[in-house]
Write a protein that holds these residues in place. Structure first.
Motif, short mmCIF file in Angstrom:
data_model
loop_
_atom_site.label_atom_id
_atom_site.label_comp_id
_atom_site.label_asym_id
_atom_site.label_seq_id
_atom_site.Cartn_x
_atom_site.Cartn_y
_atom_site.Cartn_z
N CYS A 25 60.24 -73.08 11.41
CA CYS A 25 61.51 -73.36 12.08
C CYS A 25 62.62 -73.46 11.04
O CYS A 25 62.48 -74.17 10.04
CB CYS A 25 61.38 -74.67 12.86
SG CYS A 25 62.90 -75.22 13.65
N ASP A 83 70.75 -75.64 16.45
CA ASP A 83 71.26 -74.40 15.88
C ASP A 83 72.45 -73.88 16.69
O ASP A 83 73.47 -73.47 16.12
CB ASP A 83 70.14 -73.36 15.85
CG ASP A 83 70.57 -72.08 15.17
OD1 ASP A 83 70.72 -72.08 13.93
OD2 ASP A 83 70.77 -71.08 15.88
N PHE A 107 62.40 -71.04 16.52
CA PHE A 107 62.41 -72.50 16.40
C PHE A 107 61.09 -73.09 16.86
O PHE A 107 60.26 -72.40 17.45
CB PHE A 107 63.58 -73.08 17.21
CG PHE A 107 64.90 -72.47 16.86
CD1 PHE A 107 65.55 -72.81 15.68
CD2 PHE A 107 65.46 -71.51 17.67
CE1 PHE A 107 66.75 -72.21 15.33
CE2 PHE A 107 66.67 -70.91 17.33
CZ PHE A 107 67.30 -71.26 16.16
N ILE A 156 65.33 -75.01 11.22
CA ILE A 156 66.00 -76.31 11.26
C ILE A 156 65.15 -77.40 10.60
O ILE A 156 65.61 -78.12 9.72
CB ILE A 156 66.33 -76.72 12.72
CG1 ILE A 156 67.20 -75.66 13.39
CG2 ILE A 156 66.98 -78.10 12.77
CD1 ILE A 156 68.55 -75.41 12.74
N CYS A 157 63.87 -77.52 11.03
CA CYS A 157 63.03 -78.63 10.53
C CYS A 157 61.83 -78.19 9.70
O CYS A 157 61.08 -79.03 9.21
CB CYS A 157 62.56 -79.48 11.70
SG CYS A 157 61.35 -78.64 12.74
N ARG A 177 64.89 -78.65 21.15
CA ARG A 177 65.80 -79.50 20.37
C ARG A 177 66.35 -78.76 19.15
O ARG A 177 67.56 -78.74 18.92
CB ARG A 177 65.07 -80.77 19.92
CG ARG A 177 65.91 -81.68 19.07
CD ARG A 177 65.08 -82.90 18.60
NE ARG A 177 65.86 -83.70 17.69
CZ ARG A 177 65.90 -83.49 16.37
NH1 ARG A 177 65.20 -82.53 15.81
NH2 ARG A 177 66.65 -84.26 15.60
N CYS A 178 65.47 -78.12 18.39
CA CYS A 178 65.93 -77.39 17.21
C CYS A 178 66.78 -76.18 17.60
O CYS A 178 67.76 -75.86 16.93
CB CYS A 178 64.75 -76.97 16.34
SG CYS A 178 64.04 -78.35 15.40
#
Length: 66
Positions: A4, A27, A18, A6-7, A22-23
């Motif tokens: 992912c 974004d 993702f 993001i995380c 949530r992610c």
């Protein structure tokens, strides 16, 4: 399997690239608030002068009765 952006957790096919909704929403929020930008070859000055040349027609202040 990719991670992912993001995380860094493993991606889930339903939310690819993702790991979760949530992610994906984080974004999308970054795109909306201008954190991400796509480079452009246009100069800002060109865009400003183009906006200045666009003129809207004047509004008629008198109401029309049918």
């Amino acid at each position: 399997m990719s991670s992912c952006p993001i995380c860094q957790r493993p991606s889930v096919p339903a939310f690819r690239p993702f790991c979760s909704r949530r992610c994906a929403d984080i974004d999308l929020g970054r795109w909306f608030n201008g954190s991400y930008r796509v480079p452009s070859t246009r100069e800002e000055e060109e865009e400003e002068t183009k906006d200045e040349k666009t003129v809207s027609p004047p509004l008629d202040p008198s109401p029309r009765i049918s």
